[in-house]
Design a protein around this motif. Structure first.
Motif, PDB file in Angstrom:
ATOM      1  N   PHE A 161     -48.831 -26.482  86.132  1.00 34.16           N
ATOM      2  CA  PHE A 161     -49.593 -25.644  85.193  1.00 34.16           C
ATOM      3  C   PHE A 161     -50.080 -24.357  85.832  1.00 34.16           C
ATOM      4  CE2 PHE A 161     -52.475 -28.843  86.969  1.00 34.16           C
ATOM      5  CZ  PHE A 161     -53.592 -28.124  87.346  1.00 34.16           C
ATOM      6  N   TRP A 162     -49.475 -23.971  86.960  1.00 30.60           N
ATOM      7  CA  TRP A 162     -49.918 -22.787  87.687  1.00 30.60           C
ATOM      8  C   TRP A 162     -48.763 -21.779  87.707  1.00 30.60           C
ATOM      9  CZ3 TRP A 162     -54.902 -23.504  89.101  1.00 30.60           C
ATOM     10  CH2 TRP A 162     -55.529 -22.519  89.875  1.00 30.60           C
ATOM     11  N   PHE A 183     -56.649 -24.824  96.825  1.00 33.15           N
ATOM     12  CA  PHE A 183     -57.673 -25.630  96.145  1.00 33.15           C
ATOM     13  C   PHE A 183     -58.711 -25.989  97.206  1.00 33.15           C
ATOM     14  CE2 PHE A 183     -59.210 -29.972  95.279  1.00 33.15           C
ATOM     15  CZ  PHE A 183     -59.738 -29.812  94.015  1.00 33.15           C
ATOM     16  N   ASN A 203     -61.154 -21.993  94.128  1.00 33.52           N
ATOM     17  CA  ASN A 203     -59.970 -21.493  94.826  1.00 33.52           C
ATOM     18  C   ASN A 203     -60.415 -20.470  95.852  1.00 33.52           C
ATOM     19  OD1 ASN A 203     -58.517 -21.490  91.632  1.00 33.52           O
ATOM     20  ND2 ASN A 203     -57.889 -22.879  93.262  1.00 33.52           N
ATOM     21  N   PHE A 237     -64.556 -27.726  85.671  1.00 38.91           N
ATOM     22  CA  PHE A 237     -64.931 -27.338  87.025  1.00 38.91           C
ATOM     23  C   PHE A 237     -63.918 -27.800  88.071  1.00 38.91           C
ATOM     24  CE2 PHE A 237     -68.739 -27.768  84.453  1.00 38.91           C
ATOM     25  CZ  PHE A 237     -69.281 -26.499  84.587  1.00 38.91           C
ATOM     26  N   GLU A 238     -62.863 -28.461  87.611  1.00 38.54           N
ATOM     27  CA  GLU A 238     -61.900 -29.028  88.562  1.00 38.54           C
ATOM     28  C   GLU A 238     -60.464 -28.632  88.231  1.00 38.54           C
ATOM     29  OE1 GLU A 238     -62.804 -33.222  88.588  1.00 38.54           O
ATOM     30  OE2 GLU A 238     -64.844 -32.867  89.296  1.00 38.54           O
ATOM     31  N   VAL A 239     -60.006 -28.998  87.027  1.00 42.12           N
ATOM     32  CA  VAL A 239     -58.627 -28.694  86.651  1.00 42.12           C
ATOM     33  C   VAL A 239     -58.413 -27.181  86.627  1.00 42.12           C
ATOM     34  CG1 VAL A 239     -56.868 -28.965  84.858  1.00 42.12           C
ATOM     35  CG2 VAL A 239     -58.443 -30.844  85.352  1.00 42.12           C
ATOM     36  N   THR A 240     -59.454 -26.441  86.259  1.00 41.33           N
ATOM     37  CA  THR A 240     -59.418 -24.977  86.286  1.00 41.33           C
ATOM     38  C   THR A 240     -58.932 -24.450  87.638  1.00 41.33           C
ATOM     39  OG1 THR A 240     -61.219 -24.852  84.692  1.00 41.33           O
ATOM     40  CG2 THR A 240     -60.914 -22.921  86.121  1.00 41.33           C
ATOM     41  N   TYR A 241     -59.213 -25.189  88.696  1.00 40.96           N
ATOM     42  CA  TYR A 241     -58.881 -24.739  90.047  1.00 40.96           C
ATOM     43  C   TYR A 241     -57.652 -25.451  90.632  1.00 40.96           C
ATOM     44  CZ  TYR A 241     -63.404 -22.495  89.707  1.00 40.96           C
ATOM     45  OH  TYR A 241     -64.451 -21.702  89.297  1.00 40.96           O
ATOM     46  N   GLY A 242     -56.945 -26.171  89.771  1.00 38.99           N
ATOM     47  CA  GLY A 242     -55.748 -26.843  90.270  1.00 38.99           C
ATOM     48  C   GLY A 242     -56.028 -28.214  90.855  1.00 38.99           C
ATOM     49  N   ALA A 243     -57.107 -28.855  90.393  1.00 38.45           N
ATOM     50  CA  ALA A 243     -57.373 -30.216  90.851  1.00 38.45           C
ATOM     51  C   ALA A 243     -56.303 -31.147  90.303  1.00 38.45           C
ATOM     52  CB  ALA A 243     -58.755 -30.674  90.385  1.00 38.45           C
TER      53      ALA A 243
END
Lengths: 138, 388
Positions: free
Chosen positions: A77-78, A87, A101, B133-139
């Motif tokens: 999804f990136w 991360f 990030n 607060f997590e998936v937003t950053y690629g968790a």
């Protein structure tokens, strides 16, 4: 302007977390502080996770150090041209360890313990921005 | 559970499949239930208790009803506590409690899932408060375990080569398991040089993705007395949840430091009494931290502890995951607690593969669900041979 993916997708904003995201859109990183027990914490839940008192908002300086990190080489999804993506957990000067990030430098340059500062990446919505961290100026 | 009525695992069955594109997940539940009943020498009508963990692709909250309907169960007690992959270790303890309370005599526990065929999920998008607060950053599961590994390496000097030793031991065991997904032994070099997936974790630091499942039968002393099958006594269990603590997360520890002592106290034994250990191995770092937190070595010394074949059966000091574990054999439905219990039962019954059979009186099965990087469940069960 940071060399990183933008605009970011808009995260889910709730009445409880809206002040956090809108402050980010103003370039400020808000944390919660408990008036009773003094805990400074993140994520910004309305009640203190230690004592259930109603918490207040407090502006953090945005200064932090890298507590840990991982490097994504592939991430469905990136966007490909923003990979590799770092991360990370950074520890704010005020205490809380925050998922974020680290951007603005090659992934290979990120180290545990390095000093970083908050920056704010726009989303498609004017009143929501996503806090990220960049290496601190020496 | 010291001085309380003994409770036994009478049946254990691991589905031999690792990829099941032509079966429904429910069918797998039924097949493993049938397998465990046959293993124990019990009939379907004997079952009066049922445990499983949540299935997010069904209507939330109705799991026990949906399962009882499909499996045709008539039960006086059901439990669907969901702690991710650790759930099924907990179900053994919960079943033992229910039996001691007189709520049931024969508790069936089932797990099934089909992530390898990609038909596990289905439309039930679910967002937690934490996602923003997590998936937003690629968790991802990967990155959330990778940060734990990175921090442990930073604080204690743990090396990727030491983490690799864990995969090497698991692969050594998997070569003797005809059902294991990956049977070829690997070297430390193979692991270290496999492709990075979320540095510092590389591909061979990660468990397999498999379809399949497993089932257990936990029974009362009276039921056990009627059975001819070798049974395994449930000596104790302990549960704990580790989480972010409002931003004070310690990525070098797991909640096993709480679940372990609870389980050992329950059983009246200590880590030194353990002859065989099933340790949840979603990633190599999961095993390393768990070994430290359960007290098999000091905090920070997990890296040197696993060097030199410590975990390799039959001669290592602490043989672990002798089926090849989640790293090489099976991690059905992305949930491995079930197979951890099953291999511990095999060891205590003397039914592990010959080359890796250990002379074991006491075994533990430890589950880790969720992720070390945010929030996770740790559940430890202590099991013993009846004639120990």
């Amino acid at each position: 302007m940071i060399d990183a993916w933008e605009p970011r997708p808009v995260p889910t904003v709730t009445p409880e977390t809206e002040p956090f995201w809108s402050a980010a859109a103003d370039g400020r990183f808000l944390v919660r502080e408990c008036p009773d027990c003094g805990l400074v914490y993140h994520y910004p839940s309305a009640l203190c996770p230690d004592c259930f008192a109603d918490a207040e908002w407090r502006e953090a300086t945005g200064a932090a150090t890298v507590y840990s990190f991982a490097i994504h080489r592939h991430l469905e999804f990136w966007p490909d041209d923003d990979l590799p993506a770092v991360f990370a957990y950074v520890e704010l000067e005020e205490g809380p360890r925050v998922i974020t990030n680290v951007v603005g430098c090659p992934a290979e340059d990120v180290e545990v313990g390095m000093a970083v500062d908050a920056r704010f990446v726009p989303t498609a919505t004017d009143d929501v921005a996503v806090p990220v961290f960049v290496p601190a100026d020496d | 559970m010291v001085d309380s009525e003994p409770v036994f695992i009478a049946g254990a069955y691991e589905h031999p499949t690792r990829e099941a594109p032509d079966k429904s997940t429910m069918q797998l539940h039924a097949e493993v239930a049938r397998g465990a009943l046959a293993d124990a020498g019990l009939a379907k009508d004997d079952v009066d208790g049922y445990f499983t963990a949540g299935m997010p692709w069904y209507e939330r909250g109705l799991t026990p009803l949906i399962m009882a309907d499909y499996l045709g169960l008539d039960v006086s007690h059901a439990g669907t506590t969901d702690w991710g992959g650790s759930s099924y270790v907990g179900h053994v303890g919960h079943a033992a409690d229910a039996i001691r309370e007189g709520r049931c005599d024969v508790a069936l526990i089932t797990l099934a899932g089909r992530p390898r065929s990609g038909k596990n999920a289905g439309g039930d998008e679910f967002h937690t408060y934490q996602d923003a607060f997590e998936v937003t950053y690629g968790a991802t599961t990967l990155s959330k375990y990778a940060v734990a590994a990175q921090r442990h390496m930073h604080e204690y000097g743990t090396t990727r080569e030491q983490l690799a030793e864990i995969r090497v031991a698991a692969s050594h065991h998997a070569q003797y398991n005809e059902h294991a997904l990956f049977r070829d032994p690997v070297t430390v070099e193979d692991v270290v040089e496999s492709r990075p997936v979320a540095d510092p974790l590389h591909l061979l630091d990660c468990c397999v993705v498999t379809d399949g499942g497993g089932a257990l039968l936990v029974v009362s002393e009276d039921v056990r007395a009627e059975l001819e099958r070798d049974c395994v006594e449930v000596l104790g269990y302990g549960e704990a949840i580790g989480h972010r603590e409002g931003g004070r997360i310690d990525l070098t520890h797991t909640a096993a430091r709480e679940s372990g002592p609870r389980a050992f106290e329950d059983a009246g034994i200590g880590p030194d009494d353990v002859d065989y250990a099933s340790i949840y191995d979603s990633f190599t770092i999961t095993v390393l931290q768990t070994l430290e937190d359960l007290g098999f070595c000091e905090k920070g010394e997990g890296g040197s502890f696993v060097e030199g074949g410590t975990l390799q059966a039959p001669d290592g000091d602490l043989p672990f995951n002798t089926d090849g574990g989640g790293l090489c054999s099976n991690h059905p439905g992305n949930r491995g607690g079930m197979t951890k219990v099953i291999e511990a039962v095999r060891q205590l019954r003397g039914e592990a593969n010959d080359e890796v059979q250990v002379d074991a009186d006491v075994a533990i099965a430890h589950g880790t669900g969720g992720s070390l990087g945010t929030r996770h469940g740790s559940i430890t069960a202590v099991l013993g041979r009846e004639d120990r």
